[in-house]
Every structure is written in structure tokens, then in C-alpha cells.
Design a protein around this motif. Structure first.
Motif, PDB file in Angstrom:
ATOM      1  N   SER A  88      18.484  -8.235  30.169  1.00 59.86           N
ATOM      2  CA  SER A  88      18.138  -6.842  30.449  1.00 59.86           C
ATOM      3  C   SER A  88      18.291  -6.535  31.938  1.00 59.86           C
ATOM      4  CB  SER A  88      16.733  -6.513  29.952  1.00 59.86           C
ATOM      5  OG  SER A  88      15.780  -7.316  30.568  1.00 59.86           O
ATOM      6  N   LEU A  92      20.640  -3.635  33.242  1.00 66.21           N
ATOM      7  CA  LEU A  92      20.050  -2.641  34.131  1.00 66.21           C
ATOM      8  C   LEU A  92      20.932  -2.412  35.350  1.00 66.21           C
ATOM      9  CD1 LEU A  92      17.564  -0.896  34.574  1.00 66.21           C
ATOM     10  CD2 LEU A  92      16.527  -2.816  35.745  1.00 66.21           C
ATOM     11  N   TRP A  98      19.743   1.433  27.623  1.00 68.26           N
ATOM     12  CA  TRP A  98      19.013   0.443  26.827  1.00 68.26           C
ATOM     13  C   TRP A  98      18.504  -0.687  27.718  1.00 68.26           C
ATOM     14  CZ3 TRP A  98      20.611  -4.578  26.682  1.00 68.26           C
ATOM     15  CH2 TRP A  98      21.954  -4.852  26.996  1.00 68.26           C
ATOM     16  N   GLY A  99      19.149  -0.924  28.852  1.00 65.16           N
ATOM     17  CA  GLY A  99      18.663  -1.927  29.788  1.00 65.16           C
ATOM     18  C   GLY A  99      17.314  -1.527  30.375  1.00 65.16           C
ATOM     19  N   ARG A 100      17.135  -0.220  30.619  1.00 65.64           N
ATOM     20  CA  ARG A 100      15.834   0.266  31.103  1.00 65.64           C
ATOM     21  C   ARG A 100      14.768   0.126  30.040  1.00 65.64           C
ATOM     22  NH1 ARG A 100      16.463   6.052  32.299  1.00 65.64           N
ATOM     23  NH2 ARG A 100      14.207   5.968  32.559  1.00 65.64           N
ATOM     24  N   VAL A 102      14.741  -1.820  27.261  1.00 67.40           N
ATOM     25  CA  VAL A 102      14.486  -3.230  26.980  1.00 67.40           C
ATOM     26  C   VAL A 102      13.805  -3.885  28.184  1.00 67.40           C
ATOM     27  CG1 VAL A 102      15.604  -5.452  26.524  1.00 67.40           C
ATOM     28  CG2 VAL A 102      16.322  -3.421  25.283  1.00 67.40           C
ATOM     29  N   GLY A 103      14.171  -3.457  29.398  1.00 65.56           N
ATOM     30  CA  GLY A 103      13.557  -4.007  30.598  1.00 65.56           C
ATOM     31  C   GLY A 103      12.055  -3.798  30.640  1.00 65.56           C
TER      32      GLY A 103
END
Length: 160
Positions: A88, A92, A98-100, A102-103
Motif C-alpha cells: 500500500s 500510495l 485504493w492505496g490511500r 488500503v493504507g
């Protein structure tokens, strides 16, 4: 006479909040969050490998931990969390929405794992929890500006 051109350097899409043409200082916080997630992933991997290969390293026996699992299981838990946090963090840095999302979820998971592991590795667990809180803050406050900056860069836009 036509209306004067807006010199504020802003870009507004229909139905969206006004976003500055050149990203603000908040993009630095997103970069910070991405880099720190990669560092956190390495810390989790470090804790995981120690738990797998040298269970005498830790301060307490496993029955003194919040969740009574042997250190081999804790090692695998830390390695799985390490992969999630690293993935992630990389997403990001690529500006993925989605990285944010999931992060934030993975940072919360990391906090929970480190709270449960606090008795075994108190200093690193406390540092990791503090960094996780900063990562969550950075990702939830101004995360959208990173995506906008990368979209403009890929479209060939230049800052004014």
C-alpha cells in the motif's frame, strides 16, 4: 470587455472541490506517508524475521503477551502485515486512491498488531504505533492532491 482571467492558479472540475493548479505542501505529507509505510513494512519484516529465527530475543515469554501465540506465529503475522504495508505504501506513492484507502486500513491493522505485541518489543512497537498514527492523519487529511498532481503530470501539464 471580457472577464479578467483567474490568476489564482486553480483548477476546478464540475462537481469537485477547487484544487490548486500546483499542489500544495500537503502533497509532501502524502509522500511522507508513502515512504513511512515502506519503512513500517521493513520494521514489521524485521520483527517478523526475529520472531521466526530467534524467539529468545524478546523481553517476555509468549504467555505474557496480550494474545497468547508462539513467536513463530507472531513472525508470520508480522511478515504478512509487512507485505500489506509495503504494497500500500508503493501504491500510495503512485497516487492510487485504493492505496490511500488500503493504507489507512493497514495502518490501523498495524496499530492493533503492535498493541498486542507491545510487551515483547515495547520501544519499536511504540515507535511504530506513533508513525502509524501520523500516516493515518496524512492520508485522511489531504490525500487527493497527490492524485491530481500525478494526473496533471501524466497529461503533460506544467505548473505556473
Amino acid at each position: 470587455m471580457s472577464e479578467p482571467e483567474d490568476n489564482l492558479g486553480t483548477h476546478r472540475r464540475p462537481g469537485e472541490v477547487e484544487v490548486p493548479e500546483w499542489p500544495s505542501r500537503w502533497v509532501g505529507w502524502i509522500l511522507f506517508a508513502g515512504v513511512m509505510m515502506i519503512v513500517l513494512g521493513m520494521i514489521h519484516a524485521f520483527q517478523g524475521f526475529i520472531a521466526l529465527f530467534d524467539d529468545t530475543y524478546f523481553l517476555v515469554r509468549t504467555r505474557s503477551l496480550a494474545i497468547h501465540l508462539n513467536y513463530t506465529v507472531w513472525g508470520w503475522i508480522h511478515l504478512v502485515v509487512a507485505l500489506l504495508v509495503l504494497g500500500s505504501g508503493i501504491a500510495l506513492l503512485n497516487g492510487r486512491l485504493w492505496g490511500r484507502i488500503v493504507g489507512v486500513v493497514v495502518a490501523v491493522l498495524s496499530i492493533l498488531v503492535n498493541i498486542a505485541f507491545l510487551a515483547a518489543y515495547p520501544i519499536w512497537s511504540t515507535i511504530t504505533i506513533a508513525i502509524d498514527v501520523l500516516v493515518i492523519w496524512a492520508l485522511t487529511v489531504h490525500g487527493d492532491e497527490m492524485r491530481v498532481m500525478l494526473e496533471r503530470k501524466s497529461a503533460g501539464g506544467t505548473p505556473r
